[in-house]
Every structure is written in structure tokens, then in C-alpha cells.
Design a protein around this motif. Sequence first.
Motif, short mmCIF file in Angstrom:
data_model
loop_
_atom_site.label_atom_id
_atom_site.label_comp_id
_atom_site.label_asym_id
_atom_site.label_seq_id
_atom_site.Cartn_x
_atom_site.Cartn_y
_atom_site.Cartn_z
N VAL A 1 0.88 -1.16 0.00
CA VAL A 1 0.00 0.00 0.00
C VAL A 1 0.92 1.21 0.00
CG1 VAL A 1 -1.63 1.31 1.41
CG2 VAL A 1 -1.86 -1.16 1.24
N PHE B 1 -4.07 7.26 0.32
CA PHE B 1 -3.54 5.91 0.17
C PHE B 1 -3.94 5.39 -1.20
CE2 PHE B 1 -3.24 5.78 4.82
CZ PHE B 1 -2.05 5.08 4.98
N ALA C 1 -4.08 1.66 -3.18
CA ALA C 1 -3.91 0.21 -3.03
C ALA C 1 -4.93 -0.51 -3.90
CB ALA C 1 -4.12 -0.20 -1.58
N THR D 1 -10.15 2.50 4.94
CA THR D 1 -10.71 1.76 3.81
C THR D 1 -12.14 2.21 3.54
OG1 THR D 1 -9.28 -0.12 4.31
CG2 THR D 1 -11.18 -0.54 2.88
#
Length: 190
Positions: free
Chosen positions: A47, A77, A79, A128
Motif C-alpha cells: 500500500v 492511500f 492500493a 478503507t
Amino acid sequence: MEQLINYLLQFGQLNQQQIDLIKSKAAIKTIKKDQYYHEAGKISRAVIFLTEGVMRVCYYNNKGDEITKYFFDENHFIADINSLNLAIPSVEYVQAVTDCQYIVLSKNVLEELSMTIIGWDAIVAKITAKGMIDKVNRISPMMAHDAKERYLSFLANFPALANRIPLSYLASYLGITQSSLSRIRRDIRG
């Protein structure tokens, strides 16, 4: 590294020992404009947290056209969660739109932090969830609007990005041709 720590602290508490552990496990890297950080067909093993620059996620459709799905700038982030968690090949590319600096947390490091830091999984879950909400908020308006409205919406939601990305990438993201985007921009300037 402070950018990453400050971002993480928005989602949960970390003591100094935990912060020092994260810093010791993270690696700072750079990538030049137009280089690919990750390519389709490869399994994602990390990540990244973008500290400087702009990256984009793109893919090729069945006609061979390059389609830009997302842009990311600082303090985000990046990913491919499916590829990372399921160890399956990615279907997307991640490319530097500008020269970039980022922090890498490998899958092994993420697992170690999960086992070592109480509350780490809760922080990751919140980040997330925020990423998923941001993704939906980016895509939903795109489906309902015409090209001019999509462009104006992009300018309103991402004013700092508009002057940092090539028109060809922006047109691809908006689902229009570059000549259509140029015409829309001319019309808006009046």
C-alpha cells in the motif's frame, strides 16, 4: 513521514512507541512523471501513501483504449485491495502523472503492524471505508451528468488537480474526447 502519521491519527490513536514502529517499517520512495508504480497483470504487494505529486489509476478497455478511473494527490492511500488481499493479478495500472514521492507499507509490514498495534485494524478499516465512500462519490455524479457538468463538477471537487494533469488524462477520466474537453473549456471561458 509526518504526513502519514498525521493522516493515521485522524482515524485512531497511536502512542509514540507505535508511531516509531510505523516509521521504522515504512519506506520513502520517489517515481518520475509517466513511470508506472504498478502494472496490470502483477500482484500488488504493498500500500502506498502519496506525499507529493499526482498519480492516476487506469486500464485498457476491450478496444485497447486507455481509460483513466481515478486521480490521487497528496495525503491519499493507493492500493489494489483485491490484488493485495487475495494475491490475484491486478487489472489496473498506477501511473505517476507528475514526479511523486510516496511512503510504502508492504503487505508483510501491514501484517506485522496488525499483530503488534492494538487498534491498527480499526484504523485501517476506517481508512478503507473512507476510500470506498470517496470512490462512490467520485463515480456517482459522473454517471448522471453531461460532459460539461462532469467537467464543472471535477473543477468544483478537485480544483487543485485541474492544472496538474494533462488534458488527455482528464478527458479520459470524464469519458469524453480531448477535442470535446477543449471545446467545453473554451465555452466556459466565454
